[in-house]
Design an enzyme around this catalytic site. Structure first.
Site, mmCIF file in Angstrom:
data_model
loop_
_atom_site.group_PDB
_atom_site.id
_atom_site.type_symbol
_atom_site.label_atom_id
_atom_site.label_comp_id
_atom_site.label_asym_id
_atom_site.label_seq_id
_atom_site.Cartn_x
_atom_site.Cartn_y
_atom_site.Cartn_z
ATOM 1 N N THR A 193 0.837 -1.214 0.000
ATOM 2 C CA THR A 193 0.000 0.000 0.000
ATOM 3 C C THR A 193 0.868 1.260 0.000
ATOM 4 O O THR A 193 0.483 2.277 -0.574
ATOM 5 C CB THR A 193 -0.970 0.055 1.205
ATOM 6 O OG1 THR A 193 -0.207 -0.010 2.409
ATOM 7 C CG2 THR A 193 -1.980 -1.078 1.163
ATOM 8 N N HIS A 213 0.134 -16.871 -4.602
ATOM 9 C CA HIS A 213 -1.055 -16.549 -5.392
ATOM 10 C C HIS A 213 -0.708 -16.134 -6.818
ATOM 11 O O HIS A 213 -1.478 -15.446 -7.475
ATOM 12 C CB HIS A 213 -1.878 -15.458 -4.685
ATOM 13 C CG HIS A 213 -2.471 -15.927 -3.387
ATOM 14 N ND1 HIS A 213 -2.894 -15.077 -2.387
ATOM 15 C CD2 HIS A 213 -2.723 -17.176 -2.931
ATOM 16 C CE1 HIS A 213 -3.368 -15.785 -1.367
ATOM 17 N NE2 HIS A 213 -3.271 -17.056 -1.667
ATOM 18 N N CYS A 273 -2.050 -19.646 -20.396
ATOM 19 C CA CYS A 273 -3.130 -20.448 -20.978
ATOM 20 C C CYS A 273 -3.489 -21.553 -19.987
ATOM 21 O O CYS A 273 -2.611 -22.282 -19.521
ATOM 22 C CB CYS A 273 -2.680 -21.060 -22.304
ATOM 23 S SG CYS A 273 -3.839 -22.300 -22.919
ATOM 24 N N SER A 326 -0.674 -8.505 6.333
ATOM 25 C CA SER A 326 -1.708 -9.454 5.907
ATOM 26 C C SER A 326 -2.795 -9.503 6.960
ATOM 27 O O SER A 326 -2.509 -9.570 8.157
ATOM 28 C CB SER A 326 -1.125 -10.852 5.713
ATOM 29 O OG SER A 326 -2.170 -11.776 5.463
HETATM 30 P P1 NAD Z 1 -5.651 -7.870 2.962
HETATM 31 O O1 NAD Z 1 -6.062 -6.751 2.085
HETATM 32 O O2 NAD Z 1 -6.656 -8.848 3.401
HETATM 33 O O3 NAD Z 1 -4.969 -7.291 4.276
HETATM 34 C C1 NAD Z 1 -3.985 -6.303 4.205
HETATM 35 C C2 NAD Z 1 -3.685 -5.884 5.625
HETATM 36 O O4 NAD Z 1 -2.586 -5.000 5.593
HETATM 37 C C3 NAD Z 1 -4.836 -5.149 6.299
HETATM 38 O O5 NAD Z 1 -5.150 -5.817 7.515
HETATM 39 C C4 NAD Z 1 -4.283 -3.734 6.549
HETATM 40 O O6 NAD Z 1 -4.638 -3.235 7.829
HETATM 41 C C5 NAD Z 1 -2.795 -3.933 6.503
HETATM 42 N N1 NAD Z 1 -2.046 -2.804 5.954
HETATM 43 C C6 NAD Z 1 -2.347 -2.065 4.851
HETATM 44 N N2 NAD Z 1 -1.353 -1.182 4.618
HETATM 45 C C7 NAD Z 1 -0.432 -1.356 5.594
HETATM 46 C C8 NAD Z 1 0.827 -0.744 5.903
HETATM 47 N N3 NAD Z 1 1.345 0.206 5.114
HETATM 48 N N4 NAD Z 1 1.504 -1.168 6.992
HETATM 49 C C9 NAD Z 1 1.003 -2.155 7.788
HETATM 50 N N5 NAD Z 1 -0.175 -2.772 7.546
HETATM 51 C C10 NAD Z 1 -0.874 -2.377 6.464
HETATM 52 O O7 NAD Z 1 -4.405 -8.562 2.245
HETATM 53 P P2 NAD Z 1 -3.913 -10.066 2.256
HETATM 54 O O8 NAD Z 1 -3.945 -10.622 3.629
HETATM 55 O O9 NAD Z 1 -2.646 -10.056 1.495
HETATM 56 O O10 NAD Z 1 -5.028 -10.824 1.396
HETATM 57 C C11 NAD Z 1 -5.475 -10.250 0.177
HETATM 58 C C12 NAD Z 1 -5.307 -11.111 -1.058
HETATM 59 O O11 NAD Z 1 -5.396 -10.249 -2.169
HETATM 60 C C13 NAD Z 1 -3.967 -11.746 -1.173
HETATM 61 O O12 NAD Z 1 -4.181 -13.091 -1.277
HETATM 62 C C14 NAD Z 1 -3.314 -11.208 -2.449
HETATM 63 O O13 NAD Z 1 -3.137 -12.274 -3.369
HETATM 64 C C15 NAD Z 1 -4.329 -10.302 -3.079
HETATM 65 N N6 NAD Z 1 -3.904 -8.900 -3.314
HETATM 66 C C16 NAD Z 1 -2.639 -8.619 -3.719
HETATM 67 C C17 NAD Z 1 -2.236 -7.303 -3.917
HETATM 68 C C18 NAD Z 1 -0.811 -7.044 -4.337
HETATM 69 O O14 NAD Z 1 -0.216 -7.885 -5.015
HETATM 70 N N7 NAD Z 1 -0.224 -5.905 -3.961
HETATM 71 C C19 NAD Z 1 -3.135 -6.247 -3.691
HETATM 72 C C20 NAD Z 1 -4.445 -6.560 -3.301
HETATM 73 C C21 NAD Z 1 -4.807 -7.900 -3.106
HETATM 74 ZN ZN ZN Z 2 -2.699 -22.820 -24.909
#
Ligand code: NAD
Ligand code: ZN
Length: 256
Positions: A35, A128, A136, A202
């Site tokens: 983020t 993921h 494909c 996470s």
């Molecule tokens: P989630 O969105 O469920 O949780 C993210 C957590 O990070 C939240 O609890 C939030 O409070 C915390 N957070 C946000 N910014 C922060 C910071 N700067 N410092 C500390 N904490 C912070 O994410 P997840 O648990 O990874 O699950 C979401 C799924 O979505 C994953 O499986 C992933 O594959 C996918 N996803 C990936 C991306 C990416 O690649 N950047 C982005 C969105 C979703």
């Molecule tokens: Zn193919």
């Protein structure tokens, strides 16, 4: 240690001490580490889920309209992903991996920012998949995104494989899709080999990925969680920081 320290000025020095005293670290990252690079996470206010419910794999397979919607969303979000740069948290993680303190980084992220920050690609375990290319589903050939976007913009027809005409999907794991075997096995090995498990950004709510911190803890490792919001594992952890990742970890590791 029984009582986790939640925040407070003493948290970063404790974090630094635990990292320095560890034999082998496993790092587990979620959307929260990216983020600070401008990529929205799923569950924070304003996150991706407040706008779009995810498309489950079976619906993607069953319906051309769902595939069209999936590719529309991918194109809409890709500018944010492709222009994002690694932040201080990624750099601190890369330093821990490069220096050998951490075996690998296990990530739920699909943005490729760990590799971009200098963590060797063979030590980034992607649970993921990766959203920077497509695959494909039949012959498993990889496809670049740029020509897919171009065709899709022109025709509005979701892509099929240029070799076998199979369905083409971003190389990410959707809800309902089975987890990739090798990354899951490697993540388990890393989890069991560490004496310090570091969970970064996470919500620990997407399974089976979110089971690794608990496995590490049960196996005797020290569990550290850095996450802005509380997680279901906070009470089991040895140290919890409800704070941003970049500055806390950057300071603890000594990386700008
Ligand atoms: P989630 O969105 O469920 O949780 C993210 C957590 O990070 C939240 O609890 C939030 O409070 C915390 N957070 C946000 N910014 C922060 C910071 N700067 N410092 C500390 N904490 C912070 O994410 P997840 O648990 O990874 O699950 C979401 C799924 O979505 C994953 O499986 C992933 O594959 C996918 N996803 C990936 C991306 C990416 O690649 N950047 C982005 C969105 C979703
Ligand atoms: Zn193919």
């Amino acid at each position: 240690m029984n009582t986790p320290i939640v925040d407070g000025p003493e948290a970063v020095p404790v974090l630094r001490g635990l990292i320095a005293g560890s034999r082998r670290i496993a790092i587990f990252t979620g959307a929260g580490i990216s983020t600070e690079s401008g990529i929205p996470d799923f569950r924070s206010p304003g996150g991706i889920w407040t706008k779009n419910q995810p498309i489950v794999f079976q619906d993607f397979l069953a319906s051309e309209e769902m595939r069209r919607e999936a590719w529309r969303r991918k194109m809409a979000i890709d500018e944010t992903f492709s222009s994002a740069k690694p932040n201080r948290g990624h750099r601190a993680v890369a330093e821990l991996v490069r220096s050998g303190r951490a075996g690998s980084v296990i990530t739920q992220n699909i943005d490729g920012l760990h590799q971009a920050s200098g963590a060797p690609a063979d030590r980034v375990i992607e649970l993921h998949g990766n959203g920077t290319y497509a695959v494909c589903l039949d012959c498993h050939r990889l496809h670049e995104l740029a020509p897919i976007f171009e065709d899709f913009k022109r025709s509005g027809i979701p892509p099929v494989c240029t070799v076998c005409e199979g369905i083409v999907k971003t190389a990410t794991i959707s809800f309902g899709q089975s987890m990739p075997e090798e990354p899951m096995r490697r993540a388990r090995d890393e989890t069991l080999a560490c004496d310090l498990f570091l969970t970064l950004g996470s919500s620990l709510s997407v399974f089976p990925a979110a089971s690794f911190p608990a496995i590490a803890k049960e196996n005797g490792a020290t569990l550290i969680i850095i996450n802005r919001e509380p997680t279901p594992l906070d009470a089991a952890a040895d140290l919890v920081l409800h704070t941003g990742i970049g500055d806390a970890l950057g300071e603890a590791v000594g990386v700008e």
